[in-house]
Design a protein around this motif. Structure first.
Motif, PDB file in Angstrom:
ATOM      1  N   MET A  87       0.847  -1.222   0.000  1.00  0.00           N
ATOM      2  CA  MET A  87       0.000   0.000   0.000  1.00  0.00           C
ATOM      3  C   MET A  87       0.864   1.247   0.000  1.00  0.00           C
ATOM      4  O   MET A  87       0.658   2.166  -0.765  1.00  0.00           O
ATOM      5  N   LYS A  88       1.855   1.243   0.953  1.00  0.00           N
ATOM      6  CA  LYS A  88       2.716   2.431   1.025  1.00  0.00           C
ATOM      7  C   LYS A  88       3.465   2.638  -0.283  1.00  0.00           C
ATOM      8  O   LYS A  88       3.621   3.742  -0.766  1.00  0.00           O
ATOM      9  N   LYS A  89       3.897   1.480  -0.877  1.00  0.00           N
ATOM     10  CA  LYS A  89       4.671   1.584  -2.110  1.00  0.00           C
ATOM     11  C   LYS A  89       3.835   2.211  -3.215  1.00  0.00           C
ATOM     12  O   LYS A  89       4.282   3.059  -3.941  1.00  0.00           O
ATOM     13  N   SER A  90       2.568   1.798  -3.311  1.00  0.00           N
ATOM     14  CA  SER A  90       1.740   2.332  -4.397  1.00  0.00           C
ATOM     15  C   SER A  90       1.468   3.810  -4.194  1.00  0.00           C
ATOM     16  O   SER A  90       1.388   4.573  -5.146  1.00  0.00           O
ATOM     17  N   ILE A  91       1.340   4.240  -2.915  1.00  0.00           N
ATOM     18  CA  ILE A  91       1.131   5.679  -2.669  1.00  0.00           C
ATOM     19  C   ILE A  91       2.357   6.459  -3.127  1.00  0.00           C
ATOM     20  O   ILE A  91       2.256   7.516  -3.743  1.00  0.00           O
ATOM     21  N   CYS A  92       3.536   5.897  -2.803  1.00  0.00           N
ATOM     22  CA  CYS A  92       4.762   6.593  -3.225  1.00  0.00           C
ATOM     23  C   CYS A  92       4.835   6.716  -4.729  1.00  0.00           C
ATOM     24  O   CYS A  92       5.159   7.779  -5.252  1.00  0.00           O
ATOM     25  N   VAL A  93       4.508   5.622  -5.411  1.00  0.00           N
ATOM     26  CA  VAL A  93       4.570   5.663  -6.875  1.00  0.00           C
ATOM     27  C   VAL A  93       3.567   6.679  -7.399  1.00  0.00           C
ATOM     28  O   VAL A  93       3.858   7.477  -8.299  1.00  0.00           O
ATOM     29  N   PHE A  94       2.367   6.680  -6.799  1.00  0.00           N
ATOM     30  CA  PHE A  94       1.325   7.620  -7.214  1.00  0.00           C
ATOM     31  C   PHE A  94       1.804   9.058  -7.060  1.00  0.00           C
ATOM     32  O   PHE A  94       1.674   9.886  -7.963  1.00  0.00           O
ATOM     33  N   LEU A  95       2.421   9.352  -5.866  1.00  0.00           N
ATOM     34  CA  LEU A  95       2.906  10.715  -5.631  1.00  0.00           C
ATOM     35  C   LEU A  95       3.982  11.090  -6.635  1.00  0.00           C
ATOM     36  O   LEU A  95       4.054  12.213  -7.118  1.00  0.00           O
TER      37      LEU A  95
END
Lengths: 227, 656
Positions: B1-9
Motif C-alpha cells: 500500500m505504502k509503495k503504491s502511494i509513493c509511486v502515485f505521488l
C-alpha cells in the motif's frame, strides 16, 4: 487710403504713448532683469505690469483725443493707436524667451473700451450743456467706471470677507466686471498663469456691454455738430 | 500500500513538472558573466523568448531598483533573442523578465545574480579550453586575493561590460573569429590603461592574427600593454611589471557609478546658466525699438504721404512678429552639460535636460552606453533599441544622465621637463571651438593658460610653483578657481569632475567650450546647445634625468569620506597605493604630507620581507628602495588619530 490718415496731433500722441512705454520697459529692464538671477516669472510680470500701465496711459490720452465724424474712421484710428504698442510687447516676449501669449485679446479689449469712450465723448458733445462741462462729464464718466467701482469692490471685499485667489474669482459679483480695468487685469493675469474660475463669462460680458454702449452712443449720429 | 502511494505521488510530481513545460511562452535568461557580476559595473544580459502563439506586447525587465521596457512582437512558434547590458548597483541583484500583453502578465521568470565585491579581480579569458584553464584558481598575496575567471567568448557585444574586467588573457583561441568591432573593443580597452596577455607558445598560429599579428614583445598601446607570454609560469613572473594605476584603481577603489548619477544634479547649475536669455538679446531688441521710435518721429514731420505713419506701425508689428518666430528667440527645448574626458579614449559624462512643448509622446534615441533618469519621472528606458519614451504630460522638465565612449582623437599636448621644476609646453587645441579659461594641472601646480582659439598652437615655458601643495579639498578647488579665473558654471563642472570622475594630478589640460550637438527626438534631428568641460591628457617627456614632481603620481585609496586630498584618520588605518611608471629606473622617492593635531605614523610595505616597515627619512633611499617598489607600486599605510593631507610622492630617476 484716406482712411489711414491720421491727424498730426494724434500722431504726436501715439509717439508719446510708444515712447513712454519704451521708457517704462527700459526702466523695468534695468531694475529687475540685468544683474539678477533669471526667473521666467519676471518677464511675465513685466508683460502684466506694462499692459496695465499702458491701459491707464491709453485712457488718459483718450481724454484729449479728438473724435472724427465718421464712425469707421474713428474705429480705424483707435485700432492704429492700440496696435502701435505691439513691437514693445513682442520685445518683452523675445527677451525673456517665453512663449508668446495671445496679445490680441487684451488689445481688442482696449479697442472696445477706446471706441466706447470716444463714442461717449461724441454723444456728450452733442448734448446741450455748456462746453466747459463736456470734458468734465467725460472725466466723471471715466472716474466712475474705473475708480469708484474699484473702491466699491474693495469695500465689498472687506464687508463680505471674501477670500480671493485670482482676479476672475467666482466670489466677485458679475456687475463689477463692467469695470474695464478689472476685466483687463483679469485677462492678463489669466494669461500669465493665474487662475480663471469664471471661464470666459466676464470677457463675453465685457465685449457685449461695450458693443451695446457704443451702439447706443452712436444712434443719434445723423446730426452734424461741433466738436 | 505504502509503495503504491509513493509511486502515485511520484507520478503526480512528474505530471506537475511536465504541465509547466506545456506553457505557451518560454523565457530563458542568461545574465552576467556566468551568472556573476561586479558591483557598480555593467553586465551583459541575453534573453531568449520562445512562443507558441502570437504575442504583441511588452517585455519588461526588472532589477532591484530599475525597470526597463521593450515592445515585443512574436509570431506563433518562433523565438527571438535580445542582447543588452544593464548596470548593477546592489549587493543582491535579481533580474526578472516578464512578458505583458494588454496589461496582463503572460509569463515571467527571474534569475539571481551573484554580485561580487570591488576587490574581486575579473580575468577575462578567450580560450577554447576555458573549463580547465590554468588561471582558474589563481591567487597571490598582492592584488589577486579574490579572482574570478570569465569567458568572454560570445560576450563581446557591448564595450561597456569590459569595464569590469581587469586583465584579459588570450590563449588557445582563434582570434580570427573576432569581428572588427570586437577587436576595436579590445583595443580601446587596452588603450584605457589595461593589460592584455596573449599566448605565443604552441597555439600562436591561432592567437597571433588580426591586430595581434605582430605581438612579439610587450608593446604599450595608449595607456595599457599588450604582453606576449609563452606559458603559465611567465604570467606569474611578469604580471606586476605591466600593470599601472588603472589596474590598482579597479581593485582598490569602490565603485562610484551610483554617486556619479546622484551627484550629476550638481551640473544643473550649468543648465540654468544656459536657460538664461542673454543680455545681448535685450540690447538688440532695444535698438530695434529705438529705430521704431525714430522712424515714427520722422514720419510725423513728413507730410507728403500721410498714410506712411500707419503703414510703419503695421510694418514694424509684422516685422517683430516674424522675428519672434524665426529669429531664434524661442525657448531652447533641450540642453546638455557635459564633461569630456580624453583618456585617450574619449568618455563623455552628460546631463541632458529637456522641457519640450509636449503634444504627443516623445521618444528620444540615445547612443550612450548608459542612461538614467534622475528626477523621479516615469521614463521608459529601452536598452535593446536604445530608446527612451517620455510620458505624456504638460510642461514637465526631463533630466537624464548618460555616459558614453566615443572615438579616439589625436591629442598633441606635450610637456618636456628641462630641469627640476622647469618645463616647456607645446599645446595644440584639439577642438575647432574656442577653449575658454584653459589651465594645466601638473602634480600640485596649476598653470593658467587663458583662452585658446580653435586649433591654435602655442608654446610656452613654465616654472612649477607647487601652489596646490598640501591643500585640503576646499582650498585646492578655491585656488584652482582663483588662478584659472573660472565662472560659476565652469566651477561647478570642474568640481563634479574632481569629486566623481578623477583627480587631475597626473597632468591634464582642462578647458571649457560651447558646442552644438545633434539628438534624435521623434526621429527628427535637433541641434542642441552643449556646454563642455574638456579634459585632455598631457604627454610627459623627459630628456635624460626623470623628475616627476610632487603630486603627479596619483595616490589610490578607498575611504568612506568624500574628500580626495585629505583624510581624517580616526584610528582606522588608511592604505594608499602609488603606481611607479615602469619606464623609469627610480633612484630616489620623497614623500610629503601635512598633519594637524593628534598623532600619526606612516608605514611602508616591504615586499621582500612581507611586512610593514616604519617610514623613516632613509626608508626610500637608493639602497632600500627596491624592497618597497619591487612589484611596480608603493604601498603606504597611515595610522593614528589626526587630520592629514594625503601623502604625495615625487621621484627622481633615469629612463630605463
Amino acid at each position: 487710403m484716406e482712411l489711414l490718415n491720421i491727424n498730426r496731433h494724434k500722431k504726436g500722441m501715439i509717439l508719446f504713448y510708444v515712447l513712454m512705454m519704451s521708457i517704462m520697459w527700459i526702466m523695468y529692464l534695468f531694475m529687475n532683469i540685468i544683474g539678477n538671477t533669471y526667473e521666467i516669472q519676471i518677464y511675465e510680470r513685466a508683460y502684466l505690469y506694462l499692459m496695465i500701465f499702458s491701459f491707464l496711459l491709453y485712457t488718459g490720452i483718450l481724454l484729449v483725443w479728438e473724435y472724427e465724424k465718421d464712425f469707421i474712421k474713428n474705429c480705424v484710428e483707435i485700432v492704429i493707436f492700440t496696435f502701435s504698442i505691439i513691437p514693445i510687447l513682442l520685445t518683452i516676449f523675445m527677451s525673456g524667451k517665453i512663449p508668446i501669449q495671445n496679445i490680441f485679446l487684451p488689445l481688442f479689449m482696449e479697442i472696445f473700451w477706446g471706441i466706447g469712450l470716444i463714442s461717449t465723448k461724441k454723444k456728450i458733445s452733442q448734448m446741450k450743456i455748456p462746453s466747459v462741462w463736456k470734458n468734465f462729464i467725460v472725466m466723471i464718466f471715466i472716474f466712475m467706471f474705473i475708480i469708484v467701482s474699484s473702491i466699491l469692490l474693495y469695500c465689498y471685499y472687506e464687508y463680505a470677507s471674501l477670500v480671493l485667489t485670482t482676479v476672475y474669482d467666482k466670489d466677485i459679483p458679475i456687475y463689477f466686471f463692467l469695470n474695464p480695468v478689472l476685466s483687463f487685469i483679469g485677462t492678463l493675469y489669466m494669461q500669465v498663469g493665474g487662475g480663471n474660475q469664471m471661464g470666459a463669462k466676464p470677457i463675453y460680458i465685457y465685449f457685449i456691454f461695450w458693443a451695446l454702449w457704443t451702439f447706443v452712443m452712436n444712434i443719434s449720429n445723423s446730426q452734424e455738430c461741433s466738436q | 500500500m505504502k509503495k503504491s502511494i509513493c509511486v502515485f505521488l511520484m507520478w503526480m510530481l512528474i505530471f506537475s513538472f511536465s504541465s509547466k513545460a506545456e506553457g505557451n511562452i518560454d523565457i530563458k535568461i542568461d545574465a552576467g558573466f556566468d551568472g556573476k557580476g561586479k558591483i557598480g559595473t555593467m553586465i551583459p544580459v541575453r534573453i531568449q523568448v520562445e512562443s507558441k502563439k502570437n504575442i504583441d506586447g511588452n517585455l519588461k525587465i526588472q532589477t532591484e531598483n530599475r525597470v526597463y521596457d521593450h515592445p515585443i512582437q512574436l509570431y506563433s512558434n518562433s523565438k527571438k533573442e535580445f542582447f543588452f547590458s544593464i548596470p548593477i548597483f546592489n549587493g543582491k541583484e535579481k533580474i526578472q523578465a516578464s512578458i505583458e500583453e494588454n496589461g496582463k502578465i503572460l509569463e515571467k521568470k527571474s534569475k539571481n545574480i551573484k554580485v561580487l565585491p570591488t576587490e574581486t579581480v575579473f580575468i577575462g579569458i578567450l580560450s577554447d579550453d576555458f573549463s580547465n584553464h590554468y588561471l582558474k584558481e589563481y591567487k597571490d598575496d598582492i592584488f589577486l586575493k579574490n579572482t574570478q575567471i570569465i569567458s568572454l567568448h560570445k560576450k563581446l557585444n557591448d564595450e561597456e561590460i569590459l569595464n569590469a574586467i581587469s586583465l584579459i588573457v588570450i590563449d588557445n583561441y582563434n582570434t580570427k573569429n573576432l569581428t572588427d568591432q570586437q577587436q576595436s573593443f579590445l583595443k580601446n580597452w587596452v588603450s584605457s590603461g589595461n593589460t592584455l596577455f596573449i599566448e605565443t607558445g604552441e597555439h600562436s598560429y591561432k592567437t597571433l592574427t588580426g591586430i595581434f599579428s605582430n605581438a612579439k614583445e610587450p608593446i604599450k598601446v595608449g595607456k595599457g600593454f599588450v604582453v606576449p607570454i609563452k606559458d603559465t609560469q611567465a604570467f606569474e613572473n611578469i604580471l606586476y611589471s605591466y600593470i599601472n594605476d588603472d589596474f590598482i584603481e579597479k581593485v582598490v577603489k569602490k565603485d562610484s557609478m551610483e554617486e556619479r548619477i546622484q551627484n550629476s544634479m550638481n551640473l544643473y547649475t550649468v543648465i540654468d546658466e544656459m536657460k538664461k536669455p542673454s543680455e545681448k538679446t535685450a540690447l538688440f531688441l532695444l535698438v530695434g525699438l529705438f529705430i521704431y521710435l525714430i522712424i515714427l518721429a520722422v514720419f510725423i514731420y513728413v507730410e507728403n504721404k500721410k498714410w506712411i505713419f500707419t503703414i510703419t506701425i503695421f510694418g514694424f508689428s509684422i516685422l517683430f512678429y516674424v522675428l519672434s518666430w524665426w529669429g531664434g528667440f524661442q525657448k531652447d527645448e533641450w540642453m546638455k552639460a557635459s564633461i569630456y574626458v580624453h583618456d585617450p579614449i574619449l568618455r563623455t559624462y552628460d546631463l541632458l535636460y529637456g522641457s519640450p512643448a509636449q503634444k504627443d509622446n516623445i521618444s528620444l534615441k540615445y547612443e550612450a552606453s548608459f542612461i538614467d533618469g534622475i528626477d523621479g519621472q516615469n521614463y521608459k528606458i529601452d536598452p535593446i533599441e536604445k530608446n527612451i519614451n517620455f510620458p505624456k504630460k504638460k510642461d514637465v522638465e526631463y533630466i537624464l544622465y548618460q555616459e558614453k565612449n566615443e572615438n579616439e582623437q589625436i591629442i598633441n599636448i606635450s610637456v618636456e621637463f628641462i630641469d627640476k621644476d622647469k618645463i616647456s609646453a607645446n599645446i595644440e587645441n584639439p577642438i575647432p571651438e574656442t577653449l575658454e579659461n584653459a589651465f594645466f594641472v601638473i602634480g600640485d601646480s596649476i598653470i593658467p593658460i587663458g583662452n585658446l582659439e580653435g586649433k591654435e598652437n602655442k608654446k610656452i615655458n613654465i616654472t612649477l610653483k607647487h601652489d596646490l601643495k598640501n591643500l585640503g579639498d576646499y582650498n585646492y578647488l578655491e585656488k584652482i578657481y582663483e588662478k584659472a579665473n573660472l565662472k560659476e558654471d565652469q566651477k561647478e563642472m570642474f568640481s563634479y569632475y574632481f569629486y566623481n570622475i578623477e583627480d587631475p594630478c597626473s597632468g591634464k589640460l582642462i578647458g571649457f567650450s560651447k558646442g552644438k550637438e545633434e539628438i534624435l527626438v521623434n526621429e527628427k534631428n535637433k541641434k542642441i546647445k552643449n556646454k563642455i568641460c574638456n579634459v585632455f591628457p598631457v604627454n610627459m617627456n623627459f630628456k635624460n634625468k626623470v623628475y616627476i614632481p610632487s603630486g603627479m603620481i596619483k595616490p589610490i585609496f578607498t575611504s568612506e569620506m568624500m574628500e580626495k586630498k585629505e583624510c581624517l584618520l580616526e584610528n582606522t588605518p588608511l592604505e594608499i597605493y602609488y603606481s611607479i611608471p615602469s619606464e623609469v629606473l627610480v633612484e630616489n622617492i620623497k614623500i610629503t604630507t601635512k598633519q594637524e593635531g593628534g598623532y600619526m605614523k606612516l608605514m611602508v610595505y616591504n615586499f621582500s620581507m612581507n611586512q610593514w616597515d616604519l617610514l623613516t627619512n632613509t626608508s626610500l633611499n637608493k639602497e632600500n628602495l627596491q624592497n618597497y617598489i619591487s612589484k611596480g607600486f608603493l604601498k603606504i599605510k597611515a595610522e593614528g588619530d589626526a587630520r592629514m593631507s594625503i601623502p604625495q610622492i615625487s621621484l627622481e630617476g633615469n629612463i630605463r
